[in-house]
Design a protein around this motif. Sequence first.
Motif, PDB file in Angstrom:
ATOM      1  N   GLU A   1       0.818  -1.198   0.000  1.00 43.14           N
ATOM      2  CA  GLU A   1       0.000   0.000   0.000  1.00 43.14           C
ATOM      3  C   GLU A   1       0.863   1.262   0.000  1.00 43.14           C
ATOM      4  O   GLU A   1       0.582   2.232  -0.726  1.00 43.14           O
ATOM      5  N   LEU A   2       1.913   1.251   0.819  1.00 45.66           N
ATOM      6  CA  LEU A   2       2.819   2.393   0.880  1.00 45.66           C
ATOM      7  C   LEU A   2       3.519   2.600  -0.453  1.00 45.66           C
ATOM      8  O   LEU A   2       3.577   3.727  -0.980  1.00 45.66           O
ATOM      9  N   THR A   3       4.058   1.540  -1.025  1.00 47.77           N
ATOM     10  CA  THR A   3       4.789   1.659  -2.283  1.00 47.77           C
ATOM     11  C   THR A   3       3.874   2.137  -3.404  1.00 47.77           C
ATOM     12  O   THR A   3       4.258   2.991  -4.214  1.00 47.77           O
ATOM     13  N   GLU A   4       2.679   1.605  -3.467  1.00 44.67           N
ATOM     14  CA  GLU A   4       1.728   2.030  -4.498  1.00 44.67           C
ATOM     15  C   GLU A   4       1.404   3.513  -4.367  1.00 44.67           C
ATOM     16  O   GLU A   4       1.367   4.242  -5.370  1.00 44.67           O
ATOM     17  N   ALA A   5       1.168   3.963  -3.134  1.00 44.72           N
ATOM     18  CA  ALA A   5       0.817   5.370  -2.917  1.00 44.72           C
ATOM     19  C   ALA A   5       1.961   6.298  -3.310  1.00 44.72           C
ATOM     20  O   ALA A   5       1.744   7.335  -3.954  1.00 44.72           O
ATOM     21  N   VAL A   6       3.178   5.938  -2.947  1.00 42.97           N
ATOM     22  CA  VAL A   6       4.330   6.770  -3.302  1.00 42.97           C
ATOM     23  C   VAL A   6       4.558   6.752  -4.813  1.00 42.97           C
ATOM     24  O   VAL A   6       4.829   7.793  -5.425  1.00 42.97           O
TER      25      VAL A   6
ATOM     26  N   PRO B   1      12.895  -5.332   2.118  1.00 40.76           N
ATOM     27  CA  PRO B   1      13.128  -5.835   0.761  1.00 40.76           C
ATOM     28  C   PRO B   1      11.845  -6.000  -0.041  1.00 40.76           C
ATOM     29  O   PRO B   1      11.889  -6.023  -1.282  1.00 40.76           O
ATOM     30  N   TYR B   2      10.707  -6.106   0.654  1.00 35.07           N
ATOM     31  CA  TYR B   2       9.440  -6.217  -0.068  1.00 35.07           C
ATOM     32  C   TYR B   2       9.100  -4.926  -0.803  1.00 35.07           C
ATOM     33  O   TYR B   2       8.417  -4.946  -1.829  1.00 35.07           O
ATOM     34  N   VAL B   3       9.559  -3.786  -0.290  1.00 35.74           N
ATOM     35  CA  VAL B   3       9.368  -2.525  -1.004  1.00 35.74           C
ATOM     36  C   VAL B   3      10.111  -2.568  -2.335  1.00 35.74           C
ATOM     37  O   VAL B   3       9.583  -2.162  -3.378  1.00 35.74           O
ATOM     38  N   LEU B   4      11.353  -3.067  -2.317  1.00 36.26           N
ATOM     39  CA  LEU B   4      12.108  -3.156  -3.569  1.00 36.26           C
ATOM     40  C   LEU B   4      11.456  -4.124  -4.544  1.00 36.26           C
ATOM     41  O   LEU B   4      11.429  -3.878  -5.761  1.00 36.26           O
ATOM     42  N   LYS B   5      10.921  -5.205  -4.012  1.00 36.36           N
ATOM     43  CA  LYS B   5      10.197  -6.152  -4.866  1.00 36.36           C
ATOM     44  C   LYS B   5       8.988  -5.475  -5.497  1.00 36.36           C
ATOM     45  O   LYS B   5       8.716  -5.647  -6.699  1.00 36.36           O
ATOM     46  N   ASP B   6       8.261  -4.686  -4.703  1.00 34.54           N
ATOM     47  CA  ASP B   6       7.097  -3.962  -5.224  1.00 34.54           C
ATOM     48  C   ASP B   6       7.513  -2.926  -6.265  1.00 34.54           C
ATOM     49  O   ASP B   6       6.869  -2.786  -7.311  1.00 34.54           O
ATOM     50  N   LEU B   7       8.582  -2.189  -5.988  1.00 38.29           N
ATOM     51  CA  LEU B   7       9.066  -1.199  -6.945  1.00 38.29           C
ATOM     52  C   LEU B   7       9.478  -1.850  -8.261  1.00 38.29           C
ATOM     53  O   LEU B   7       9.183  -1.330  -9.349  1.00 38.29           O
ATOM     54  N   LYS B   8      10.149  -2.961  -8.166  1.00 36.07           N
ATOM     55  CA  LYS B   8      10.583  -3.676  -9.367  1.00 36.07           C
ATOM     56  C   LYS B   8       9.387  -4.070 -10.227  1.00 36.07           C
ATOM     57  O   LYS B   8       9.450  -4.025 -11.468  1.00 36.07           O
ATOM     58  N   GLU B   9       8.296  -4.419  -9.585  1.00 34.43           N
ATOM     59  CA  GLU B   9       7.091  -4.831 -10.311  1.00 34.43           C
ATOM     60  C   GLU B   9       6.278  -3.632 -10.787  1.00 34.43           C
ATOM     61  O   GLU B   9       5.829  -3.593 -11.949  1.00 34.43           O
TER      62      GLU B   9
ATOM     63  N   ARG C   1      16.087   2.303  -7.503  1.00 34.73           N
ATOM     64  CA  ARG C   1      15.703   1.718  -6.218  1.00 34.73           C
ATOM     65  C   ARG C   1      16.932   1.231  -5.454  1.00 34.73           C
ATOM     66  O   ARG C   1      17.899   0.745  -6.053  1.00 34.73           O
ATOM     67  N   GLY C   2      16.873   1.344  -4.125  1.00 36.18           N
ATOM     68  CA  GLY C   2      18.022   0.965  -3.321  1.00 36.18           C
ATOM     69  C   GLY C   2      17.653   0.220  -2.053  1.00 36.18           C
ATOM     70  O   GLY C   2      16.618   0.483  -1.432  1.00 36.18           O
ATOM     71  N   GLN C   3      18.534  -0.715  -1.682  1.00 35.87           N
ATOM     72  CA  GLN C   3      18.376  -1.488  -0.446  1.00 35.87           C
ATOM     73  C   GLN C   3      19.170  -0.823   0.676  1.00 35.87           C
ATOM     74  O   GLN C   3      20.377  -0.645   0.572  1.00 35.87           O
ATOM     75  N   LEU C   4      18.482  -0.458   1.739  1.00 35.82           N
ATOM     76  CA  LEU C   4      19.144   0.026   2.940  1.00 35.82           C
ATOM     77  C   LEU C   4      19.601  -1.160   3.766  1.00 35.82           C
ATOM     78  O   LEU C   4      18.895  -2.165   3.882  1.00 35.82           O
ATOM     79  N   ALA C   5      20.785  -1.047   4.369  1.00 37.65           N
ATOM     80  CA  ALA C   5      21.301  -2.179   5.137  1.00 37.65           C
ATOM     81  C   ALA C   5      22.380  -1.716   6.106  1.00 37.65           C
ATOM     82  O   ALA C   5      22.883  -0.594   6.041  1.00 37.65           O
ATOM     83  N   ALA C   6      22.732  -2.619   7.010  1.00 34.43           N
ATOM     84  CA  ALA C   6      23.793  -2.421   7.995  1.00 34.43           C
ATOM     85  C   ALA C   6      24.198  -3.800   8.478  1.00 34.43           C
ATOM     86  O   ALA C   6      23.644  -4.818   8.033  1.00 34.43           O
ATOM     87  N   ASP C   7      25.150  -3.861   9.376  1.00 34.91           N
ATOM     88  CA  ASP C   7      25.532  -5.131   9.987  1.00 34.91           C
ATOM     89  C   ASP C   7      24.574  -5.423  11.135  1.00 34.91           C
ATOM     90  O   ASP C   7      24.787  -4.995  12.264  1.00 34.91           O
ATOM     91  N   PHE C   8      23.509  -6.143  10.829  1.00 35.17           N
ATOM     92  CA  PHE C   8      22.505  -6.461  11.839  1.00 35.17           C
ATOM     93  C   PHE C   8      22.964  -7.559  12.796  1.00 35.17           C
ATOM     94  O   PHE C   8      22.257  -7.886  13.748  1.00 35.17           O
TER      95      PHE C   8
END
Length: 256
Positions: free
Chosen positions: A127-132, A150-158, A165-172
């Motif tokens: 819902e968020l990705t579609e609205a943006v 990562p589901y946001v990136l999957k949604d953007l790709k589709e 598009r970019g993946q945010l990350a860190a050493d979790f």
Amino acid sequence: MINGRAGHPAWQILKQYRFAHRGFHDKPQIPENSLPAFKRAIEHGWGAELDVHLLKDGTLAVCHDSSLKRCMGVEGNVEDLDREGLAALRLEGTDNHVPLFDEVLELFENTTPLIIELKTHNGNHRELTEAVCRRMDTYKGNFCIESFDPYVLKDLKELRPDICRGQLAADFMKDDDGLKMWKRIAATNLMFSPINKPDFIAYKFADRSNKALRRLVKAGVQEVSWTIRNMNDLKICEASGSIPIFELFDPDEGVK
């Protein structure tokens, strides 16, 4: 297994800029993610990074936390508000309201670029990705979109494959952020990249030695570094070809 998408045309513009983290804020007078902070970034000729949430009535708002406590001083989550409820709140003890996404876009259109982070909550990524995406269809400025989810990136790709598009990350593994172990391993080592094919990885600067990140960058995926807090780190970041997201100092002067 390491994969991404290199050479997005958006880099022709985005790589020319430094990006102020949540705007060029100066607390306590100028709160993060406030209209004065964003105006101040534009005045300095910088881009800005910002955070977008989806309210219960479909309104898009700009603030970092889902919780209202830290920045607004009240209980609850921003996703449970509607536009009217949001308008009643003030940022960090100032007279500044929580900006609508539209207000921020109006400031930046035809000026400097944006790094837009989508902040998901309770599985609302679609819902968020579609609205943006719908809103950005008519935006005339330069931008890219990132998320820890990562589901946001999957949604953007589709939904909008042409958006950078970019993946945010860190050493979790050092900071679990409440994630289950398998998610910590996957997020730290960018294991969703072969599926989502990000154009960039926005990795925590202190954790930039991560092997998966280094392999992706070597393969041509753009690196973005957060959050840069001094001139020495800024110089290291830019010398490596990474794009800096900075705060708490003025890169033009080397001091706050």
